[in-house]
Scaffold this motif. Sequence first.
Motif, PDB file in Angstrom:
ATOM      1  N   VAL A  15      -0.247  -6.740   7.900  1.00  0.00           N
ATOM      2  CA  VAL A  15       0.719  -6.349   6.880  1.00  0.00           C
ATOM      3  C   VAL A  15       0.646  -4.828   6.741  1.00  0.00           C
ATOM      4  O   VAL A  15      -0.418  -4.280   6.459  1.00  0.00           O
ATOM      5  CB  VAL A  15       0.412  -7.023   5.524  1.00  0.00           C
ATOM      6  CG1 VAL A  15       1.456  -6.633   4.491  1.00  0.00           C
ATOM      7  CG2 VAL A  15       0.326  -8.540   5.674  1.00  0.00           C
ATOM      8  N   LEU A  16       1.778  -4.162   6.958  1.00  0.00           N
ATOM      9  CA  LEU A  16       1.801  -2.697   6.997  1.00  0.00           C
ATOM     10  C   LEU A  16       2.844  -2.122   6.048  1.00  0.00           C
ATOM     11  O   LEU A  16       4.016  -2.517   6.098  1.00  0.00           O
ATOM     12  CB  LEU A  16       2.147  -2.221   8.418  1.00  0.00           C
ATOM     13  CG  LEU A  16       1.232  -2.673   9.539  1.00  0.00           C
ATOM     14  CD1 LEU A  16       1.884  -2.418  10.889  1.00  0.00           C
ATOM     15  CD2 LEU A  16      -0.102  -1.961   9.428  1.00  0.00           C
ATOM     16  N   ASP A  17       2.416  -1.183   5.221  1.00  0.00           N
ATOM     17  CA  ASP A  17       3.363  -0.394   4.446  1.00  0.00           C
ATOM     18  C   ASP A  17       4.147   0.454   5.441  1.00  0.00           C
ATOM     19  O   ASP A  17       3.572   0.999   6.394  1.00  0.00           O
ATOM     20  CB  ASP A  17       2.603   0.493   3.461  1.00  0.00           C
ATOM     21  CG  ASP A  17       3.510   1.342   2.588  1.00  0.00           C
ATOM     22  OD1 ASP A  17       4.690   0.990   2.414  1.00  0.00           O
ATOM     23  OD2 ASP A  17       3.020   2.352   2.055  1.00  0.00           O
ATOM     24  N   VAL A  18       5.430   0.560   5.256  1.00  0.00           N
ATOM     25  CA  VAL A  18       6.246   1.318   6.205  1.00  0.00           C
ATOM     26  C   VAL A  18       6.039   2.818   6.020  1.00  0.00           C
ATOM     27  O   VAL A  18       5.943   3.552   6.993  1.00  0.00           O
ATOM     28  CB  VAL A  18       7.738   0.944   6.070  1.00  0.00           C
ATOM     29  CG1 VAL A  18       8.617   1.889   6.865  1.00  0.00           C
ATOM     30  CG2 VAL A  18       7.947  -0.495   6.543  1.00  0.00           C
ATOM     31  N   GLU A  19       5.938   3.279   4.780  1.00  0.00           N
ATOM     32  CA  GLU A  19       5.859   4.711   4.527  1.00  0.00           C
ATOM     33  C   GLU A  19       4.444   5.106   4.121  1.00  0.00           C
ATOM     34  O   GLU A  19       4.062   4.980   2.955  1.00  0.00           O
ATOM     35  CB  GLU A  19       6.874   5.101   3.469  1.00  0.00           C
ATOM     36  CG  GLU A  19       8.291   4.873   3.963  1.00  0.00           C
ATOM     37  CD  GLU A  19       9.349   5.268   2.977  1.00  0.00           C
ATOM     38  OE1 GLU A  19       9.070   6.069   2.066  1.00  0.00           O
ATOM     39  OE2 GLU A  19      10.468   4.772   3.117  1.00  0.00           O
ATOM     40  N   MET A  20       3.678   5.555   5.108  1.00  0.00           N
ATOM     41  CA  MET A  20       2.322   6.056   4.882  1.00  0.00           C
ATOM     42  C   MET A  20       2.221   7.427   5.541  1.00  0.00           C
ATOM     43  O   MET A  20       2.886   7.673   6.546  1.00  0.00           O
ATOM     44  CB  MET A  20       1.279   5.120   5.522  1.00  0.00           C
ATOM     45  CG  MET A  20       1.206   3.746   4.922  1.00  0.00           C
ATOM     46  SD  MET A  20      -0.119   2.733   5.636  1.00  0.00           S
ATOM     47  CE  MET A  20       0.599   2.271   7.221  1.00  0.00           C
ATOM     48  N   PRO A  21       1.385   8.301   4.994  1.00  0.00           N
ATOM     49  CA  PRO A  21       1.193   9.598   5.649  1.00  0.00           C
ATOM     50  C   PRO A  21       0.487   9.425   6.992  1.00  0.00           C
ATOM     51  O   PRO A  21      -0.232   8.450   7.200  1.00  0.00           O
ATOM     52  CB  PRO A  21       0.317  10.364   4.654  1.00  0.00           C
ATOM     53  CG  PRO A  21      -0.316   9.331   3.795  1.00  0.00           C
ATOM     54  CD  PRO A  21       0.602   8.152   3.785  1.00  0.00           C
ATOM     55  N   GLY A  22       0.718  10.355   7.875  1.00  0.00           N
ATOM     56  CA  GLY A  22       0.115  10.242   9.215  1.00  0.00           C
ATOM     57  C   GLY A  22       0.928   9.267  10.036  1.00  0.00           C
ATOM     58  O   GLY A  22       2.091   9.503  10.317  1.00  0.00           O
TER      59      GLY A  22
END
Length: 122
Positions: free
Chosen positions: A55-62
Amino acid sequence: MRERVCRVLAADDDPTMGLMFGVVLAAPAFALRFVPDGVAALAAYGSGGDFDIVVLDVEMPGLDGLSVAGTIRRCESDLPIVLLSGRADAGFFDAASTLGAHHLPKPVDWAALAGRLRAWLD
């Protein structure tokens, strides 16, 4: 008969999301590995975590969730990937479809999360 333990890798840069994931995806039904960004998600995936779903957040830094999903997808075509996002534009949905990823809208429906993840595993 008990359901098997669902091994989840989740990445989100919001620490509150980590707390919520920990409450909703608790043992013994789930084994959660929560990480704060895309780089850590790829490291956890690459360390042989043998996850059932990511499960991944779409907007992350890097590294954002779409980039992480693309890298994982090149290694493993059958692993269910879920993208968390408040985005609802055609470009996002096209990218998710190309990656063979599911979409879970933000704000997250925490009451339904565990059931949704299990359904995507079947």
